[in-house]
Design a protein around this motif. Structure first.
Motif, PDB file in Angstrom:
ATOM      1  N   ALA A   1      14.580  -2.736 -40.026  1.00 52.11           N
ATOM      2  CA  ALA A   1      14.746  -3.041 -38.515  1.00 52.11           C
ATOM      3  C   ALA A   1      16.265  -3.681 -38.408  1.00 52.11           C
TER       4      ALA A   1
ATOM      5  N   ALA B   1      13.147  -9.867 -38.638  1.00 53.06           N
ATOM      6  CA  ALA B   1      13.153  -8.634 -37.693  1.00 53.06           C
ATOM      7  C   ALA B   1      12.133  -8.550 -36.677  1.00 53.06           C
ATOM      8  N   GLN B   2      10.844  -8.877 -36.966  1.00 50.90           N
ATOM      9  CA  GLN B   2       9.846  -8.881 -36.028  1.00 50.90           C
ATOM     10  C   GLN B   2      10.122  -9.964 -34.771  1.00 50.90           C
TER      11      GLN B   2
ATOM     12  N   SER C   1      12.934  -8.798 -32.669  1.00 49.89           N
ATOM     13  CA  SER C   1      12.790  -7.948 -31.753  1.00 49.89           C
ATOM     14  C   SER C   1      11.987  -8.305 -30.482  1.00 49.89           C
ATOM     15  N   SER C   2      10.879  -9.343 -30.820  1.00 48.91           N
ATOM     16  CA  SER C   2      10.363  -9.893 -29.736  1.00 48.91           C
ATOM     17  C   SER C   2      11.143 -10.697 -29.008  1.00 48.91           C
TER      18      SER C   2
ATOM     19  N   SER D   1       8.832  -1.748 -41.977  1.00 48.58           N
ATOM     20  CA  SER D   1       9.716  -1.967 -40.870  1.00 48.58           C
ATOM     21  C   SER D   1      10.992  -2.785 -41.466  1.00 48.58           C
TER      22      SER D   1
ATOM     23  N   ARG E   1      21.968 -11.790 -31.224  1.00 52.31           N
ATOM     24  CA  ARG E   1      21.043 -11.357 -32.196  1.00 52.31           C
ATOM     25  C   ARG E   1      21.559 -11.898 -33.632  1.00 52.31           C
TER      26      ARG E   1
ATOM     27  N   TYR F   1      14.542 -10.797 -28.473  1.00 48.14           N
ATOM     28  CA  TYR F   1      15.457  -9.674 -27.798  1.00 48.14           C
ATOM     29  C   TYR F   1      14.778  -9.228 -26.281  1.00 48.14           C
ATOM     30  N   LYS F   2      13.698  -8.690 -26.560  1.00 45.72           N
ATOM     31  CA  LYS F   2      13.098  -8.124 -25.421  1.00 45.72           C
ATOM     32  C   LYS F   2      12.862  -9.214 -24.046  1.00 45.72           C
TER      33      LYS F   2
END
Length: 270
Positions: free
Chosen positions: A267, A138-139, A142-143, A264, A162, A145-146
């Motif tokens: 997420a 998940a972490q 997120s990193s 988290s 994703r 995808y940004k």
């Protein structure tokens, strides 16, 4: 402290250390944790065989529930773990079952369950590492995808990219853990040769026999309880880009499975 407690302490220590280190060192730590997991399972069985006793272990089942739009892809991470840790699993798709599953106090109509069969100690460690890898995925997602998100991506594009990242992550994890498990087997063979004062070849044969027996015991239990009632499931899905798969695979191959950020863990559910 028992042998089991010593190994559990070592593995937990490796995972804790991975929380506050670099991705490069974390990669080594998780690999070492899997190596110890494999070596411990073999050592306990070898000592039991040598003493004419039964190892203090038993075949059990654990049910892991996956919810959210990425549930079937998240499951690939757990599947990678069960493959390298001598476990079998039954996949249950709850979609359209008219039943719900509650996770973290929230009810879901769409869910997937993985009912895993294996030795109790293997399942204990599998659950611990699975929780860590799901958080790390998940972490990492997120990193990535940004920085990777494109303005022209539609909602469907975003979902596919994703999902592809998560799938790549699972592939990277499986590659790393497979190598680590082999290292654990090699270490167990060396330890057996030293313990019995035999040749490396003889020790290797003994370890391989124990591994086959252990695998067969799980398979026999599985066959006895399920027989021919199961069917294979294959789903063809439209994948995202190669870059998403490569990024996910790289993240999985260097996953930090420390226990930080447990809150988290949800997420990937939205």
């Amino acid at each position: 402290m028992t042998g089991q407690e010593k190994y559990a302490t070592k593995i937990a220590g490796l995972l804790r250390k991975a929380e506050s280190t670099t991705p490069e060192e974390a990669e080594l730590l998780v690999a070492k944790a899997q190596e110890l997991m494999t070596k411990y399972a073999i050592d306990e069985q070898m000592l039991a065989v040598a003493s004419g006793k039964t190892a203090d272990d038993a075949i059990e089942q654990r049910t892991l529930v996956f919810v959210g739009i990425f549930r079937d892809t998240q499951l690939n991470i757990t599947s990678a773990l069960k493959r390298v840790n001598n476990c079998k699993a039954v996949y249950i798709d709850g979609k359209n079952s008219y039943q719900t599953r509650t996770v973290s106090g929230k009810s879901y109509k769409d869910w997937t369950e993985l009912v895993i069969t294996g030795y109790r100690t293997d399942l204990d460690r599998l659950e611990l590492m699975n929780a860590s890898l799901q958080i790390q995925c998940a972490q990492a997602l997120s990193s990535w995808y940004k920085s990777a998100k494109q303005a022209w991506w539609s909602k469907t594009d975003t979902f596919r990219e994703r999902r592809t990242f998560i799938h790549g992550f699972a592939q990277g994890v499986q590659t790393k853990l497979t190598l680590a498990a082999q290292a654990g087997k090699d270490a167990a063979k060396a330890a057996e040769a030293e313990r019995t004062h035999t040749s490396a070849h003889d020790a290797s044969d003994s370890v391989e026999l124990v591994l086959r027996n252990r695998k067969d015991t799980v398979q026999d239990w599985y066959d006895k309880h399920y027989g021919n009632t199961l069917r294979s499931k294959y789903t063809r899905v439209q994948s995202g880009s190669r870059s998403a798969a490569d990024a996910g695979r790289a993240a999985g191959a260097s996953a930090d499975v420390g226990q930080s950020g447990l809150r988290s863990a949800g997420a990937l559910k939205s």
